[in-house]
Motif scaffolding. Structure first.
Motif: not given
Ligand code: VTB
Length: 332
Positions: A22-24, A302-304, A316-321
């Motif tokens: 969440r921070v980055t 969207e973030t990666d 881990r890779r987290i793609k977030a919407e």
């Protein structure tokens, strides 16, 4: 969360691992809103503000050991600043809220928002000077390459260890006048060079996955704080790295000494740059070989993000919407 103990098992960072995302993410989105505006300082400041806000919400008693600068020159996230709710484990934090400010300002590939969280006292408190660095990926015996060997010898040694001719090695170097001689010598071995204009945290990390990035080795002089953050990530994925601070003036040697550097010529090994358990998170601001940049959709941002955790070597890779950050939503 006060009862979480920093010790064997490292429960604390396991729990915090996902919090760092969440921070980055927030820092990356804030910077990305200013992508391509030619405003390096504004983009950096936006990332710093966002990162600081999120860090201060974390249940940690954190100290910035690598930040935006020393106390008098940086208003926020300065070295020594305490962050977090203070009700939690004591941790060291290294931040680069916008690594590659110029890349972001010009909307060029490779800028990221990045931070590392480690057990207190385990990250080299590097002064803001240059560091001479060498890095290669995992799977090679220790000592395959060495910071003090010539570029020619390092390339030959790596090529031998990889079982390929030197012509199949690609070295990543930052494009700087100080590297002209290095670039010429690397090319003379037959090896290829990929030049980057900025962003050598990602540059070092690329060496860890040569099959995807095409980079076998990092060589050259970049910033020291970036070297420590990159070392944190490399510790998690595996790989070899050495670094030496470039302390070429009395003033720099004195500053380094104040930060605890007793031997100005010391060649730091990977596990001296980052000596304990560490979690590193990075979110793409602009597109790059490691991460996609932030995408602003009509309703969704969207973030990666990639997160490295050294205790287990998990990546881990987290793609977030993010719906709440979409154009039609109010952001605080
Ligand atoms: C690098 C790079 C940064 O500074 O370490 C570099 O990772 C080194 O300094 O993105 P110079 O620019 O003085 O060569 C950056 O390019 C910018 O902080």
């Amino acid at each position: 969360m006060t009862d979480i103990v920093v010790g064997p098992g490292q429960v604390f960072e396991r729990i915090l691992t996902l919090e760092l995302v969440r921070v980055t993410e927030r820092a990356a989105v804030a910077a990305a809103r200013l992508r391509g505006r030619g405003e390096e300082k504004a983009a950096d400041q936006a990332a710093v503000d966002a990162m600081r806000r999120e860090l201060n919400a974390l249940p940690i008693d954190g100290t910035i050991v690598i930040g935006e600068g020393e106390r008098d020159e940086a208003p926020m996230l300065f070295i020594g600043e305490r962050v977090g709710t203070r009700k939690g484990p004591k941790v060291d934090i290294a931040v680069d809220p916008l690594e590659g400010t110029t890349l972001c300002a010009k909307d060029m590939p490779g800028s990221i928002a990045v931070m590392a969280l480690a057990q207190g006292g385990t990250l080299l408190a590097a002064p803001d000077v240059y560091m001479n660095k060498i890095a290669i990926g995992p799977g090679y015996p220790p000592g395959t390459v060495d910071l003090d060997a010539s570029p020619e010898d390092n390339i030959q040694a790596l090529a031998r260890a990889k079982g390929v001719p030197a012509g199949e090695i690609t070295v990543l170097v930052m494009e700087r006048p100080r590297h002209e001689e290095l670039i010429r010598r690397v090319r003379a071995t037959g090896a290829a060079i990929r030049l980057i204009t900025d962003g050598d945290i990602a540059g070092v990390i690329y060496t860890a996955t040569p099959d995807t990035t095409g980079i076998d080795m990092y060589l050259g002089i970049g910033a020291a704080p970036e070297g420590v953050i990159a070392a944190g990530a490399l510790r998690c994925i595996g790989g070899h790295m050495q670094g030496r601070l470039v302390l070429d003036t009395e003033e720099k040697r004195a500053r380094a000494a104040q930060m605890g550097v007793s031997d100005p010529d010391k060649k730091y090994e990977l596990n001296e740059l980052a000596s304990g358990d560490v979690v590193v998170a990075a979110t793409g601001v602009t597109d790059g070989a490691l991460l996609s940049g932030v995408r602003f959709g009509r309703e969704v941002v969207e973030t990666d993000t990639i997160i490295y955790r050294s205790t287990t070597g998990t990546v881990r890779r987290i793609k977030a919407e993010h719906r709440a950050m979409g154009k039609f939503h109010f952001e605080e």
